[in-house]
Design an enzyme around this catalytic site. Sequence first.
Site, PDB file in Angstrom:
ATOM      1  CG  ASN A  26      -0.327  -0.066   2.559  1.00  0.00           C
ATOM      2  OD1 ASN A  26       0.885   0.345   2.801  1.00  0.00           O
ATOM      3  ND2 ASN A  26      -1.015  -0.518   3.579  1.00  0.00           N
ATOM      4  CG  ASP A 220      -5.584  -9.032   1.565  1.00  0.00           C
ATOM      5  OD1 ASP A 220      -5.828  -8.991   2.810  1.00  0.00           O
ATOM      6  OD2 ASP A 220      -4.763  -8.309   1.216  1.00  0.00           O
TER       7      ASP A 220
END
Lengths: 345, 345, 345
Positions: A26, A220
């Site tokens: 991320n 996910d």
Amino acid sequence: MMSAPNSESTSPSIQICRIMRPDDANIVGNVHGGTILKMIEEAGCIIGTRHCNTRSGDRCVAALARVERTDFLYPMFIGEVAHVSAEISYTSKHSVEVQVTVLSENILTGAKKVTNKATLWYVPFSLQNVDKITEVPPIEYSNPEQEELGKKRYEAQKLERMETKERNGEVIAAVSVPERHTKEPYTVGFSQSSLIHLIGPSDCTLHGFVHGGVTMKLMDEVAGIVAARHCKTNIVTASVDAINFHRKIKKGCVITVSGRMTFTSNKSMEIEVFVDADPLVEAEKGKYRAVTAFFTYISLDKENKSLPVPPLKLEGEEEQKRFEEGKARYLQSKAKRLAEKEQNQ
Amino acid sequence: MMSAPNSESTSPSIQICRIMRPDDANIVGNVHGGTILKMIEEAGCIIGTRHCNTRSGDRCVAALARVERTDFLYPMFIGEVAHVSAEISYTSKHSVEVQVTVLSENILTGAKKVTNKATLWYVPFSLQNVDKITEVPPIEYSNPEQEELGKKRYEAQKLERMETKERNGEVIAAVSVPERHTKEPYTVGFSQSSLIHLIGPSDCTLHGFVHGGVTMKLMDEVAGIVAARHCKTNIVTASVDAINFHRKIKKGCVITVSGRMTFTSNKSMEIEVFVDADPLVEAEKGKYRAVTAFFTYISLDKENKSLPVPPLKLEGEEEQKRFEEGKARYLQSKAKRLAEKEQNQ
Amino acid sequence: MMSAPNSESTSPSIQICRIMRPDDANIVGNVHGGTILKMIEEAGCIIGTRHCNTRSGDRCVAALARVERTDFLYPMFIGEVAHVSAEISYTSKHSVEVQVTVLSENILTGAKKVTNKATLWYVPFSLQNVDKITEVPPIEYSNPEQEELGKKRYEAQKLERMETKERNGEVIAAVSVPERHTKEPYTVGFSQSSLIHLIGPSDCTLHGFVHGGVTMKLMDEVAGIVAARHCKTNIVTASVDAINFHRKIKKGCVITVSGRMTFTSNKSMEIEVFVDADPLVEAEKGKYRAVTAFFTYISLDKENKSLPVPPLKLEGEEEQKRFEEGKARYLQSKAKRLAEKEQNQ
């Protein structure tokens, strides 16, 4: 944990490793849980397929049937090397149990950490006839006790798979995706999310069926978006409940992956994720629920310390009921962790 | 079409080429329109950024502002080489027009086909200050007529962008995504689809803003799923209406890309696609509509000949109104194609 | 070949493996040489960076400086597992030599083959100061002879790198990419090809410089297109001559990779590949030649047996000269292979 027995000389163990890149993580640099789940499954698929083909006869591919509950012990970062090692720990007539350990290595400082341990179950399908399950060559155990323990794990997961199958049967109704922006913050509807993905060749095994790891990565991804929408901070996968893969998904299908928050504790969020497969062209087969699972996420501050999570605002009886079920799972796994901790002391 | 004038010595033209791989195409081997749109935009971004940095001063990146209507003349296949060549054809004070031609080459037979021609408009943003638009160095035209024609194209697109901006302002209400499986086949609700995507580092320019090509690829993906759900055959992109990029989308945003069918003719389907950006963490900025566009798809049989399309079943006045608007666009572009054909004879 | 000495306990060896997917291969299922070169370099970068950080002091990243001549002994196929293992075999004050072995494993039949052996040289650059080369911790050799042999390899490659640097200096003139379709088949101009690629974050190390493996993969892609255009059959990489990485390439650059055929024998083609980097935004730095190399390709029939290659039609003195130089390289490497063969008997 348990140590794996000696498997046959031709299929001992396998190690996968690679550098974590920006695309695996991320914005803050934490590697996505889904990236790691995908690597875990790739290792399992290689060792499972290799083992099931050690005997002459039908060539086959090991398909993921189940992943046991998995905890993410530490976050991994861009630039670190992920080492995934897998070995076979039990075989029944038609299934293979694989134990996987994931280690993160900072090649600049030399620091290493075990970040995950996972247990996967595979079932071999014939390459000639996709609906035929082939026989699994037995492994040798270093002592009878090990075999006995493996058998117990086998029986336990078999029972649980049956139960989930029935539960899934009921839940055929899809998640409704209401207009998010009309929803109040912190409600279930507000963070609820879904994505669709057209299954391409690189997502698939030699059979033309989706790798379990590809599905888990997408699950996910959706769970992470639900969590981020709820608490608007940096979030990471803390654990994944047992996942059962009831039905295979074929190349050319469109899959819809939907997630909704079911429970929040002080410092964690539970997100239920559904995978529905839609065989676009062979439409007579109809859409079907292929996988469901629960993901637990936590929220982190800039020093990677866990932050309090805003409580979920419940609307209606169904959401209340799911929250209570989530709470029960939360308390159960908390008790289990404590018990394991004491055992290890 | 028009020939491009001589641009400055440092930024004349550019050629991108690469082999089409399995992941670039659908199961039948037809390369996705989105793959080609993404390549077109990459070429445009490179030549635009290069040109805008030919003068000393603020360094800048060229951001896609608009793509003119684009037709997909022939399908491309796995194993073929796509050649994308781009050159600058006009510059205003703050924008650059880029002409792109796409050629497919079968390197085994040597066969070549022009598959697309596209016109893109870029605007340069300063690397120091993301909100500052820098000045574009002028190009030299081989004759005054060319400059005049370019100016006309510039004025025309500017006008249209203004108009769409206003229209978009109204349509802020998101596409409702009802429970698809309760819907009857061939209705709008039945094929309606949407996906979410978390913008990662590889989706972005040096600024940390999404490449226009990445957005277009996702839009084509959703439109393709809507089309396939409607007619359950092999479908390919036939054309894309002019697309305006009103607002930039930043790294770390979640984008929701939604598509719904608006119109069907005998042999084509029009799908309206919306892109909404949600800046997860900086939530105070709120969700916003970033892009909208119309994609036209056709259905192909195994010999790549076009098939009849099942007519869209309309429900309610709004769907009827959108269908009429779609029909008007269809008839207009048909008339335009005929006019161009006659002119070329 | 030579066996590697024991390196320090903290940086012994590394194994990378993964399943080959459709996107790693051509239409016939042969894995691209470039896919393998990229994996080789990833293993080398991990072990090199890990070793250079075993001492306290500046943290650094190992950057690829050179790859010795590499042969592709057997083709690899989709569905097979590629195992890449690397170990350090020599260290000078500022460079690390890494030996890499690639093994293909068919997990269905259990068959294994060594497909490549490669030698790579890395130089460590400080993370604090990109232009500073750090010191390499010495490895321990199992005997003095091993160290002596390593030193000889080190001196030899150093000399060659110097020579190439000078040659490269002259050849600054880029390959002209004339209008290919006006060229006659089998001429150099006919098959000449080039591609451009915008360097994104996932192509780069922690420094923001391109991984050598990413560059080699693109070089192989262009060389493959040149070879396929020339002989219009299924082609595979047979070998890569020594590659020197003279100058680093930064994130945000556009690289142009160009290839032209220089020589054909009865059953092989030699393709010269150039990589030129263009720092789009920092345009004042100017475009520069970053890497050059020679790739050798062979043509295969459906049973993976090698086919005769159409002879190259030469035009002009320069092409004639390059052909003679290619022939010299061809004869030299043929003689070397024969000598090694005899030695092993």
